[in-house]
Design an enzyme around this catalytic site. Structure first.
Site, PDB file in Angstrom:
ATOM      1  N   LYS A 165       6.153 -14.508   2.168  1.00  0.00           N
ATOM      2  CA  LYS A 165       5.908 -15.141   0.862  1.00  0.00           C
ATOM      3  C   LYS A 165       7.225 -15.109   0.097  1.00  0.00           C
ATOM      4  O   LYS A 165       7.292 -14.782  -1.087  1.00  0.00           O
ATOM      5  CB  LYS A 165       4.786 -14.392   0.121  1.00  0.00           C
ATOM      6  CG  LYS A 165       4.250 -15.100  -1.112  1.00  0.00           C
ATOM      7  CD  LYS A 165       3.588 -16.442  -0.828  1.00  0.00           C
ATOM      8  CE  LYS A 165       3.457 -17.248  -2.110  1.00  0.00           C
ATOM      9  NZ  LYS A 165       2.946 -18.610  -1.868  1.00  0.00           N
ATOM     10  N   ASP A 216      -3.944  -7.484   6.148  1.00  0.00           N
ATOM     11  CA  ASP A 216      -5.294  -6.999   5.875  1.00  0.00           C
ATOM     12  C   ASP A 216      -6.216  -8.188   5.604  1.00  0.00           C
ATOM     13  O   ASP A 216      -7.297  -8.318   6.189  1.00  0.00           O
ATOM     14  CB  ASP A 216      -5.260  -6.057   4.666  1.00  0.00           C
ATOM     15  CG  ASP A 216      -6.611  -5.417   4.392  1.00  0.00           C
ATOM     16  OD1 ASP A 216      -7.436  -5.343   5.322  1.00  0.00           O
ATOM     17  OD2 ASP A 216      -6.836  -4.990   3.243  1.00  0.00           O
ATOM     18  N   ASP A 244      -9.243 -10.049   8.306  1.00  0.00           N
ATOM     19  CA  ASP A 244     -10.665 -10.274   8.026  1.00  0.00           C
ATOM     20  C   ASP A 244     -11.011 -11.747   8.262  1.00  0.00           C
ATOM     21  O   ASP A 244     -12.076 -12.064   8.810  1.00  0.00           O
ATOM     22  CB  ASP A 244     -11.033  -9.892   6.580  1.00  0.00           C
ATOM     23  CG  ASP A 244     -11.470  -8.428   6.447  1.00  0.00           C
ATOM     24  OD1 ASP A 244     -11.008  -7.595   7.240  1.00  0.00           O
ATOM     25  OD2 ASP A 244     -12.287  -8.129   5.543  1.00  0.00           O
ATOM     26  N   ASP A 299      -0.066 -18.242   2.270  1.00  0.00           N
ATOM     27  CA  ASP A 299      -1.107 -19.159   1.789  1.00  0.00           C
ATOM     28  C   ASP A 299      -1.318 -20.297   2.793  1.00  0.00           C
ATOM     29  O   ASP A 299      -2.450 -20.620   3.172  1.00  0.00           O
ATOM     30  CB  ASP A 299      -0.798 -19.678   0.365  1.00  0.00           C
ATOM     31  CG  ASP A 299       0.670 -20.065   0.177  1.00  0.00           C
ATOM     32  OD1 ASP A 299       1.496 -19.778   1.077  1.00  0.00           O
ATOM     33  OD2 ASP A 299       0.988 -20.654  -0.867  1.00  0.00           O
ATOM     34  N   TYR A 303       0.825  -1.208   0.000  1.00  0.00           N
ATOM     35  CA  TYR A 303       0.000   0.000   0.000  1.00  0.00           C
ATOM     36  C   TYR A 303       0.865   1.265   0.000  1.00  0.00           C
ATOM     37  O   TYR A 303       0.484   2.301   0.524  1.00  0.00           O
ATOM     38  CB  TYR A 303      -0.925   0.038   1.226  1.00  0.00           C
ATOM     39  CG  TYR A 303      -1.965  -1.071   1.278  1.00  0.00           C
ATOM     40  CD1 TYR A 303      -1.982  -2.107   0.360  1.00  0.00           C
ATOM     41  CD2 TYR A 303      -2.940  -1.076   2.276  1.00  0.00           C
ATOM     42  CE1 TYR A 303      -2.928  -3.119   0.426  1.00  0.00           C
ATOM     43  CE2 TYR A 303      -3.895  -2.077   2.347  1.00  0.00           C
ATOM     44  CZ  TYR A 303      -3.878  -3.096   1.425  1.00  0.00           C
ATOM     45  OH  TYR A 303      -4.825  -4.094   1.496  1.00  0.00           O
TER      46      TYR A 303
END
Ligand code: NAD
Ligand code: MN
Length: 364
Positions: free
Chosen positions: A189, A246, A250, A222, A138
């Site tokens: 990752k 982020d 959730d 993942d 971001y």
């Protein structure tokens, strides 16, 4: 008597419903705590402001926050305005402009909540996710060329800086060390993303040396989603980049029962600037204006605000009232399968706090 100056930024959608509810809870805190008061100032920024002035908030708007102790935020996002305009124009402008680099998101299954994982007991899911909040995916770096032509090219460049990564890792290790299990999972990752994420891993190893009592491990993002579902008790404190965290937060909120419950603290740890507290959810276009938004995420965010302000007893009081209310399924909003309105949940939490303040047995 301490008076905390609190900026209220309801923003858009259900933010306009849950922030006033959060204000009522804080007003009740002031009523039952003899030595703590709040001076609220409301900032009517967001999509309506954008329609009148062409910006989500004034250019010099952040100046007004610098004299505040904290900010209570609702949501940015409107069905008629592109999401990247609303998000960048308000929430990201505040988080990045006030250097709130640690986005901290606890997730727990509160009493009375029927969480979706069958084999997960309440004590198995007690997480705190630390999200890097100022750079990464971001950072806003990138652009579009040949716009509208078949040759169009668009880039979105994730930027990780050594300083930015080190300070968030250090924050997460320190937080993990302060919790009973002293356990940190670093999400990465670095198999596919072979530059910035490899540096992210290296810095984690370096910072870890300063925290020998923290047991830490590394998990690919993942695989992390599967581990959250299959082995929730193996996790405690979690640190991840802006985008990874982020998404994972959730998921964490949903596994704990609902997106309507999850809280967030956007912290400037050095306290040079005020920190901002907000529910994890967005504007919820599908339910806005109906009075059925779950206000618990905002109330729990107010608890994090009180903790940050050093009002530990007041924070415990509000959290106890929240848990007494969630324990009663008749006081659940629709997202939790219940019949209650935002107003009824708010009334109930305020009533619990008043009752606990009167009764010497429950006012521990
Ligand atoms: P959302 O969180 O607004 O909604 C997702 C789903 O969860 C919806 O079905 C909604 O009804 C439900 N939900 C969310 N909060 C709830 C609550 N308190 N009570 C009951 N149900 C609730 O996410 P979205 O649909 O992806 O985004 C809608 C808008 O909000 C977009 O403009 C997006 O950019 C914005 N958004 C803003 C923020 C922020 O400002 N921090 C965060 C996320 C999304
Ligand atoms: Mn989000």
């Amino acid at each position: 008597m301490k008076t905390y100056r609190i900026a209220l930024v309801p923003g858009d959608g259900i933010g306009k419903e849950v922030v006033p509810a959060g204000r009522r809870v804080l007003e009740t805190v002031a009523e039952v705590e003899s030595d703590c008061a709040f001076a609220f100032e409301e900032f009517p920024w967001g999509a309506d402001f954008y329609r009148r002035h062409g910006v989500m908030m004034p250019d010099d708007g952040l100046e007004a926050f610098k004299a505040k102790h904290a900010i209570l935020f609702g949501s940015a996002g409107d069905p008629a305005i592109p999401d990247h305009v609303t998000l960048w124009g308000l929430r990201l402008k505040i988080c990045q402009g006030l250097d709130q680099y640690a986005n901290v998101r606890p997730a727990r299954i509160l009493p009375g909540i029927d969480a979706p994982l069958k084999r997960c007991r309440a004590e198995d899911l007690d997480w705190i996710i630390v999200r890097e909040n100022t750079e990464g995916e971001y950072s806003g770096a990138g652009g579009r060329v040949h716009t509208g032509f078949p040759t169009e090219v668009a880039t979105e460049v994730a930027i990780l800086t050594r300083a930015g990564v080190e300070r968030i890792q250090r924050y997460a290790f320190r937080l993990a060390a302060s919790r009973p299990r002293k356990r940190l999972t670093v999400v990465t990752k670095s198999n596919a993303q072979r530059h910035a994420m490899v540096m992210w891993d290296e810095i984690a190893r370096e910072v870890a040396r300063d925290f020998p009592d923290v047991a830490w491990d590394k998990e690919m993002v993942d695989a992390m989603t599967a581990r959250m579902v299959n082995r929730p008790a193996s996790l405690d404190t979690i640190v991840a980049t802006n985008l990874h965290a982020d998404i994972l937060s959730d998921l964490a909120a949903a596994l704990a029962g609902s997106l309507g419950i999850g809280p967030t603290a956007n912290i400037n740890p050095e306290r040079v600037y005020p920190s901002m507290f907000e529910p994890i959810h967005g504007s919820a276009f599908d339910i806005m204006g109906k009075g059925i938004a779950n206000p618990i995420g905002t109330f729990w965010s107010a608890v994090l605000m009180l903790e940050h302000l050093g009002e530990a007893e007041a924070a415990r009081r509000v959290m106890r009232a929240i848990e007494q209310v969630t324990a009663n399924p008749r006081l659940h909003t629709r997202d939790l399968g219940g019949p209650a309105t935002t107003g009824e949940v708010t009334d109930a939490v305020c009533a619990q706090m008043r009752a606990a303040a009167k009764s010497p047995l429950t006012a521990a």
